[in-house]
Design an enzyme around this catalytic site. Structure first.
Site, PDB file in Angstrom:
ATOM      1  N   ARG A  70       0.834  -1.206   0.000  1.00  0.00           N
ATOM      2  CA  ARG A  70       0.000   0.000   0.000  1.00  0.00           C
ATOM      3  C   ARG A  70       0.865   1.252   0.000  1.00  0.00           C
ATOM      4  O   ARG A  70       0.550   2.228  -0.699  1.00  0.00           O
ATOM      5  CB  ARG A  70      -0.929  -0.012   1.218  1.00  0.00           C
ATOM      6  CG  ARG A  70      -1.943   1.136   1.226  1.00  0.00           C
ATOM      7  CD  ARG A  70      -2.889   1.008   2.407  1.00  0.00           C
ATOM      8  NE  ARG A  70      -3.699  -0.197   2.326  1.00  0.00           N
ATOM      9  CZ  ARG A  70      -4.522  -0.611   3.279  1.00  0.00           C
ATOM     10  NH1 ARG A  70      -4.628   0.085   4.407  1.00  0.00           N
ATOM     11  NH2 ARG A  70      -5.231  -1.702   3.120  1.00  0.00           N
ATOM     12  N   HIS A  74       0.561   4.187  -2.848  1.00  0.00           N
ATOM     13  CA  HIS A  74       0.265   5.568  -2.478  1.00  0.00           C
ATOM     14  C   HIS A  74       1.419   6.497  -2.833  1.00  0.00           C
ATOM     15  O   HIS A  74       1.194   7.692  -3.072  1.00  0.00           O
ATOM     16  CB  HIS A  74      -0.055   5.656  -0.985  1.00  0.00           C
ATOM     17  CG  HIS A  74      -1.434   5.189  -0.646  1.00  0.00           C
ATOM     18  ND1 HIS A  74      -2.317   5.917   0.120  1.00  0.00           N
ATOM     19  CD2 HIS A  74      -2.108   4.050  -0.976  1.00  0.00           C
ATOM     20  CE1 HIS A  74      -3.465   5.261   0.252  1.00  0.00           C
ATOM     21  NE2 HIS A  74      -3.348   4.111  -0.406  1.00  0.00           N
ATOM     22  N   ASN A 102      -4.364   9.140   3.446  1.00  0.00           N
ATOM     23  CA  ASN A 102      -3.191   8.465   3.996  1.00  0.00           C
ATOM     24  C   ASN A 102      -3.175   8.335   5.508  1.00  0.00           C
ATOM     25  O   ASN A 102      -2.648   7.357   6.048  1.00  0.00           O
ATOM     26  CB  ASN A 102      -1.908   9.204   3.579  1.00  0.00           C
ATOM     27  CG  ASN A 102      -1.581   9.041   2.107  1.00  0.00           C
ATOM     28  OD1 ASN A 102      -2.030   8.103   1.466  1.00  0.00           O
ATOM     29  ND2 ASN A 102      -0.796   9.964   1.569  1.00  0.00           N
ATOM     30  N   HIS A 201      -5.831  -6.308  -2.897  1.00  0.00           N
ATOM     31  CA  HIS A 201      -6.714  -6.322  -1.725  1.00  0.00           C
ATOM     32  C   HIS A 201      -7.018  -7.739  -1.256  1.00  0.00           C
ATOM     33  O   HIS A 201      -7.787  -7.923  -0.310  1.00  0.00           O
ATOM     34  CB  HIS A 201      -8.005  -5.566  -2.022  1.00  0.00           C
ATOM     35  CG  HIS A 201      -7.838  -4.084  -2.039  1.00  0.00           C
ATOM     36  ND1 HIS A 201      -8.841  -3.205  -2.393  1.00  0.00           N
ATOM     37  CD2 HIS A 201      -6.758  -3.302  -1.747  1.00  0.00           C
ATOM     38  CE1 HIS A 201      -8.397  -1.965  -2.308  1.00  0.00           C
ATOM     39  NE2 HIS A 201      -7.132  -1.997  -1.921  1.00  0.00           N
TER      40      HIS A 201
END
Length: 341
Positions: A70, A74, A102, A201
């Site tokens: 992740r 990001h 975030n 995911h």
């Protein structure tokens, strides 16, 4: 409401044409500057060092794999893969860590710190934090059962961050399908890339704040009411995440309730049952506009090898998103949390 393939195609062409020029002009030059042998002479053991540290991190806590993946995602969606997400706030710099997309979702910073310290001991001032994060994300996937891919290297660390872009570029949990597609197209990533990368995911957790709207909204409409598994699952989710109040917002649940610590294709099976935890995930299968995405969900559910191959290819594309300013004005940070002085 029924939407034809022709109408869908027109809508997607408008979205694509409006964004392709922007995404291409931003990121076309970065890909050619990365090579597989970038550190062969200057830091030949970099891959082994990252792998060893990631093995320790994932062995101690399997969730660390999802944290690092992740972090990488990001990072790359804001200014390209330049390590900007790793920067702490200072008097002169506002970082990205406290942006709304975030602040509650990113962890794993200490893992990158440990890897950086180990590499600095052997190859001081050579390996960028952006490269470390990209390698670590690949190893994180492998360590929980996912595929391998070669990681092109040679990124520089940015000397800036963008709180604003972190709030606008990153997809959110309750976002609609076309909006999410547009954000991926902006980065030069296709609809196929989007669906494959969403498969990450299959590991990781979601906070109540991010799935409350889903479980008290259209969950019943997408799942089979006659399926006892769906009925018990929604009750479990609602027990974790109450309808009102802030007391449960930090409660978490696995986005893949079948094999939450294993990187596999079960995420796509969950979407086909209408049991996706996040609205943004279930939209891939259930949206009336998701003709292409629904077909891809079915494909990856039926063929785990195809999913692994596409995920590998899409992760390389994700990692190759670069921002030209990072190559001109970038650096190799000594500490991933701060620009060099």
């Amino acid at each position: 409401m029924v939407i034809s393939n022709k109408v869908y195609g027109v809508v997607m062409m408008i979205v694509f044409c409006g964004l392709f020029v922007v995404s291409y002009s931003l990121f076309e030059t970065g890909e050619t500057r990365l090579t597989l042998d970038y550190y062969t002479r200057t830091c030949p053991n970099v891959l082994q060092i990252v792998r060893k540290e990631m093995e320790c991190a994932v062995l101690s806590e399997p969730r660390n794999a999802a944290f690092v993946v992740r972090l990488h995602f990001h990072d790359c969606f804001v200014q390209g893969c330049d390590g900007s997400v790793l920067l702490d706030d200072t008097i002169t710099l506002q970082g990205e860590k406290k942006a709304s997309n975030n602040i509650h979702s990113l962890k794993g910073f200490r893992i990158i710190d440990r890897i950086k310290n180990s590499i600095e001991s052997e190859c001081p001032g050579i390996v960028s934090c952006a490269d470390i994060l990209t390698i670590a994300a690949r190893d994180a996937v492998i360590l929980v059962g996912g595929p391998y891919w070669d990681v092109p290297l040679g990124r520089k660390d940015s000397t800036s961050a963008s709180y604003e872009l972190a709030n606008t570029n990153l997809p959110s949990a309750n976002e609609g399908l076309l909006s999410i597609i547009s954000k991926f197209l902006y980065q030069g990533l296709s609809v196929t890339d989007m669906v494959a990368l969403s498969g990450a995911h299959t590991i990781g957790m979601a906070r109540c704040e991010n799935f409350r709207q889903r479980i008290y909204g259209d969950f019943d409409a997408t799942s089979d009411p006659n399926n006892p598994i769906s009925g018990s699952y929604i009750e479990k989710l609602r027990s974790i995440c109450p309808l009102v109040g802030k007391t449960g917002e930090d409660n978490i649940t696995a986005m893949d309730n079948m094999t939450p610590e294993l990187f596999d294709n079960s995420y796509f099976h969950i979407l086909m049952r209408g049991e996706g935890v996040l609205n943004s995930d279930q939209e891939l299968y259930s949206s009336l506009l998701g003709i292409e995405t629904k077909a891809l969900v079915k494909k990856y559910a039926a063929d785990p090898i195809a999913f692994f191959q596409q995920f590998s290819d899409s992760m390389v594309k994700l990692g190759n998103i670069t921002y030209s300013d990072s190559f001109v004005n970038g650096e190799v940070r000594k500490n991933c949390r701060f620009i060099n002085t």
